[in-house]
Design a protein around this motif. Sequence first.
Motif, PDB file in Angstrom:
ATOM      1  N   SER A 281       0.821  -1.218   0.000  1.00 19.96           N
ATOM      2  CA  SER A 281       0.000   0.000   0.000  1.00 19.96           C
ATOM      3  C   SER A 281       0.856   1.270   0.000  1.00 19.96           C
ATOM      4  CB  SER A 281      -0.950   0.005   1.191  1.00 19.96           C
ATOM      5  OG  SER A 281      -0.318  -0.525   2.327  1.00 19.96           O
ATOM      6  N   PHE A 282       2.145   1.127   0.300  1.00 21.77           N
ATOM      7  CA  PHE A 282       3.048   2.297   0.255  1.00 21.77           C
ATOM      8  C   PHE A 282       3.948   2.244  -0.976  1.00 21.77           C
ATOM      9  CE2 PHE A 282       3.022   0.854   4.847  1.00 21.77           C
ATOM     10  CZ  PHE A 282       2.093   1.782   5.302  1.00 21.77           C
ATOM     11  N   ASN A 283       3.630   1.301  -1.908  1.00 16.51           N
ATOM     12  CA  ASN A 283       4.482   1.056  -3.069  1.00 16.51           C
ATOM     13  C   ASN A 283       5.839   0.473  -2.650  1.00 16.51           C
ATOM     14  OD1 ASN A 283       4.719   1.112  -5.952  1.00 16.51           O
ATOM     15  ND2 ASN A 283       6.188   2.788  -5.740  1.00 16.51           N
ATOM     16  N   ALA A 284       5.825  -0.361  -1.627  1.00 14.96           N
ATOM     17  CA  ALA A 284       7.065  -1.007  -1.157  1.00 14.96           C
ATOM     18  C   ALA A 284       6.729  -2.467  -0.839  1.00 14.96           C
ATOM     19  CB  ALA A 284       7.585  -0.283   0.078  1.00 14.96           C
ATOM     20  N   PRO A 285       6.535  -3.302  -1.892  1.00 10.79           N
ATOM     21  CA  PRO A 285       6.005  -4.650  -1.680  1.00 10.79           C
ATOM     22  C   PRO A 285       6.884  -5.588  -0.864  1.00 10.79           C
ATOM     23  CG  PRO A 285       6.624  -4.309  -3.976  1.00 10.79           C
ATOM     24  CD  PRO A 285       6.721  -2.981  -3.309  1.00 10.79           C
ATOM     25  N   ASN A 286       8.190  -5.277  -0.745  1.00 15.63           N
ATOM     26  CA  ASN A 286       9.069  -6.162   0.029  1.00 15.63           C
ATOM     27  C   ASN A 286       9.289  -5.692   1.465  1.00 15.63           C
ATOM     28  OD1 ASN A 286       9.244  -7.662  -2.248  1.00 15.63           O
ATOM     29  ND2 ASN A 286      11.273  -6.941  -2.834  1.00 15.63           N
ATOM     30  N   PHE A 287       8.397  -4.819   1.912  1.00 15.02           N
ATOM     31  CA  PHE A 287       8.523  -4.295   3.282  1.00 15.02           C
ATOM     32  C   PHE A 287       7.180  -4.373   3.991  1.00 15.02           C
ATOM     33  CE2 PHE A 287      11.955  -2.422   0.926  1.00 15.02           C
ATOM     34  CZ  PHE A 287      12.997  -2.338   1.839  1.00 15.02           C
ATOM     35  N   VAL A 288       7.241  -4.471   5.318  1.00 15.77           N
ATOM     36  CA  VAL A 288       6.018  -4.272   6.111  1.00 15.77           C
ATOM     37  C   VAL A 288       6.309  -3.190   7.155  1.00 15.77           C
ATOM     38  CG1 VAL A 288       5.073  -6.600   5.829  1.00 15.77           C
ATOM     39  CG2 VAL A 288       6.530  -6.113   7.777  1.00 15.77           C
ATOM     40  N   ARG A 289       5.290  -2.427   7.458  1.00 10.43           N
ATOM     41  CA  ARG A 289       5.468  -1.327   8.409  1.00 10.43           C
ATOM     42  C   ARG A 289       4.973  -1.719   9.792  1.00 10.43           C
ATOM     43  NH1 ARG A 289       1.768   3.957   8.523  1.00 10.43           N
ATOM     44  NH2 ARG A 289       0.619   2.527   9.880  1.00 10.43           N
ATOM     45  N   TRP A 290       5.857  -1.530  10.770  1.00  6.42           N
ATOM     46  CA  TRP A 290       5.476  -1.698  12.174  1.00  6.42           C
ATOM     47  C   TRP A 290       5.389  -0.308  12.787  1.00  6.42           C
ATOM     48  CZ3 TRP A 290       6.224  -6.431  15.379  1.00  6.42           C
ATOM     49  CH2 TRP A 290       6.547  -7.566  14.615  1.00  6.42           C
ATOM     50  N   SER A 291       4.313  -0.037  13.487  1.00 10.42           N
ATOM     51  CA  SER A 291       4.242   1.212  14.253  1.00 10.42           C
ATOM     52  C   SER A 291       4.699   0.906  15.677  1.00 10.42           C
ATOM     53  CB  SER A 291       2.795   1.718  14.262  1.00 10.42           C
ATOM     54  OG  SER A 291       2.623   2.639  15.315  1.00 10.42           O
ATOM     55  N   TYR A 292       5.596   1.737  16.213  1.00  8.76           N
ATOM     56  CA  TYR A 292       5.982   1.504  17.617  1.00  8.76           C
ATOM     57  C   TYR A 292       5.263   2.460  18.564  1.00  8.76           C
ATOM     58  CZ  TYR A 292       9.770   4.794  16.240  1.00  8.76           C
ATOM     59  OH  TYR A 292      10.496   5.842  15.739  1.00  8.76           O
ATOM     60  N   ALA A 293       4.104   2.943  18.117  1.00 14.54           N
ATOM     61  CA  ALA A 293       3.245   3.727  19.008  1.00 14.54           C
ATOM     62  C   ALA A 293       2.401   2.766  19.838  1.00 14.54           C
ATOM     63  CB  ALA A 293       2.372   4.669  18.194  1.00 14.54           C
ATOM     64  N   THR A 294       3.096   1.886  20.523  1.00  9.42           N
ATOM     65  CA  THR A 294       2.445   0.915  21.400  1.00  9.42           C
ATOM     66  C   THR A 294       3.437   0.574  22.511  1.00  9.42           C
ATOM     67  OG1 THR A 294       1.238  -1.176  21.445  1.00  9.42           O
ATOM     68  CG2 THR A 294       3.170  -1.107  20.020  1.00  9.42           C
ATOM     69  N   SER A 295       2.954  -0.134  23.543  1.00  8.04           N
ATOM     70  CA  SER A 295       3.806  -0.319  24.727  1.00  8.04           C
ATOM     71  C   SER A 295       5.034  -1.193  24.435  1.00  8.04           C
ATOM     72  CB  SER A 295       2.987  -0.990  25.832  1.00  8.04           C
ATOM     73  OG  SER A 295       2.731  -2.324  25.463  1.00  8.04           O
ATOM     74  N   LEU A 296       6.049  -1.036  25.276  1.00  4.66           N
ATOM     75  CA  LEU A 296       7.257  -1.854  25.149  1.00  4.66           C
ATOM     76  C   LEU A 296       6.906  -3.333  25.321  1.00  4.66           C
ATOM     77  CD1 LEU A 296      10.151  -1.159  24.499  1.00  4.66           C
ATOM     78  CD2 LEU A 296      10.617  -0.960  26.935  1.00  4.66           C
ATOM     79  N   ASP A 297       5.970  -3.632  26.216  1.00  8.41           N
ATOM     80  CA  ASP A 297       5.541  -5.025  26.410  1.00  8.41           C
ATOM     81  C   ASP A 297       4.974  -5.601  25.119  1.00  8.41           C
ATOM     82  OD1 ASP A 297       6.354  -5.093  28.988  1.00  8.41           O
ATOM     83  OD2 ASP A 297       4.356  -4.785  29.867  1.00  8.41           O
ATOM     84  N   ASN A 298       4.137  -4.818  24.459  1.00  6.57           N
ATOM     85  CA  ASN A 298       3.577  -5.278  23.184  1.00  6.57           C
ATOM     86  C   ASN A 298       4.675  -5.487  22.149  1.00  6.57           C
ATOM     87  OD1 ASN A 298       0.910  -5.411  23.908  1.00  6.57           O
ATOM     88  ND2 ASN A 298       0.357  -3.438  23.024  1.00  6.57           N
ATOM     89  N   ILE A 299       5.646  -4.576  22.148  1.00  9.07           N
ATOM     90  CA  ILE A 299       6.740  -4.688  21.168  1.00  9.07           C
ATOM     91  C   ILE A 299       7.536  -5.972  21.428  1.00  9.07           C
ATOM     92  CG2 ILE A 299       8.920  -3.632  20.403  1.00  9.07           C
ATOM     93  CD1 ILE A 299       7.529  -0.881  20.911  1.00  9.07           C
ATOM     94  N   LYS A 300       7.832  -6.243  22.707  1.00 11.80           N
ATOM     95  CA  LYS A 300       8.579  -7.467  23.043  1.00 11.80           C
ATOM     96  C   LYS A 300       7.799  -8.704  22.599  1.00 11.80           C
ATOM     97  CE  LYS A 300      11.084  -5.507  26.921  1.00 11.80           C
ATOM     98  NZ  LYS A 300      11.160  -5.277  28.361  1.00 11.80           N
ATOM     99  N   GLU A 301       6.508  -8.712  22.895  1.00 14.87           N
ATOM    100  CA  GLU A 301       5.684  -9.881  22.561  1.00 14.87           C
ATOM    101  C   GLU A 301       5.519 -10.009  21.040  1.00 14.87           C
ATOM    102  OE1 GLU A 301       4.797 -12.440  24.082  1.00 14.87           O
ATOM    103  OE2 GLU A 301       3.149 -13.251  22.880  1.00 14.87           O
TER     104      GLU A 301
END
Length: 399
Positions: A365-385
């Motif tokens: 959807s961003f014209n970058a088919p070999n990438f996925v976007r992660w948003s880190y606007a979420t808790s550190l616990d969620n990021i670890k999990e």
Amino acid sequence: MKELSKIALAIEPSATMAIDTLFKQMKADGVDVIGFGAGEPDFNTPDDIKAVGKAAIDNNETRYTPSSGTVELRKAIAYRLKEDCGLDYTVKQISVSNGAKPCVYVSLRAIINPGDEVILPSPFWVSYSELIRMCGGVPVIIETREADDFKLTAQELADAITPKTKAMILNNPSNPTGMMYSRAELEELAKVVVEKDIYVVCDEIYYRLVYDGGEFYSFAAVSPEAKERTLLVNGVSKSYAMTGWRIGYVAANDQISTVIANYLSHCTGSPSSISQKAALEALTAPQDSVEFMRQAFQRRRDYMVEHMNKIDGVSCIMPHGAFYVMMNIEKLIGRKLFGQTIHSSDEFASLFLKYGKVAVVPGTSFNAPNFVRWSYATSLDNIKEGLRRLELFLQEKAV
Ligand SMILES: Cc1ncc(COP(=O)(O)O)c(C=O)c1O
């Protein structure tokens, strides 16, 4: 029945919102799913801002305001632009609307005639290409590379300009890449912009969220000639955790701002009177909460980038702004996971949601088919999990 509008029928729905809707549905159904799709701070709006919003209701500040926003809010925006970016804008040159998104739209409306080309560096925020099309414009996409930090060079810009080019969109810092242009890079781009006489819709919505002591530099600050051609879009959504309040603004020269004000007076009326009061507080009160959130984002980014790069098969470069990481999945293309071949980030994202119970946004959807976007606007616990689940997923172990 008669045919609907051709322009409207050609518009794709927002892919980021689609993933987020699916994620929310799974969550509502009781599935233990973690979302890295949403492009909004997980923090609550700071208390002082909320209090001013509540007081605005109690004080009956509940009527129409001028269609481009109250004078006091526009003065506060002018103050912030001076304070943060060294820019001088008059109140008349600032228009407030219901978020940065409609500000990008009305900016394009102000400058585009049907058939005009608008240069769009990719990977780009999903809405830009559709907003250009909604105005009858033609997006001209220039692919940037991870090896160049996903940044457009002045030469690439110059090469893409044709007699039909009306404008370019510059998103700095960028969603989805998190990259930020240096002052020198902006100066190079501005030389081309001024020489070729094109406009720049500059979306600087993430300008307060920059890391590692990096200094944000506004495109309009490069030179008076660059400023004259810039439509500077910004707002309170990301810096102040105010996505639901819907306040954004655009600053531009006298002629453009008059056109924008006329347009807004017919299509949106005025932005919410209550939200304008709250935004005024956000822009004029001490800025400690912005710094608090910025530091939290930086810690999360550091964790995500370090640990993602330890996982076999994926990698990412260090973003310097916004709150996104672009994960490179090139090595997974052609590989089978859970019996299905990964051809692009679309399959990756849907399999990861199904078997890893993690929502990320496919780069298609961003014209970058070999990438996925992660948003880190979420808790550190969620990021670890989330990263733990990524590791399991790549070993074909379902969560
Ligand atoms: C680059 C960019 N511009 C604008 C917006 C929209 O901002 P707002 O919520 O103020 O409309 C977003 C939201 O994701 C964004 O990422």
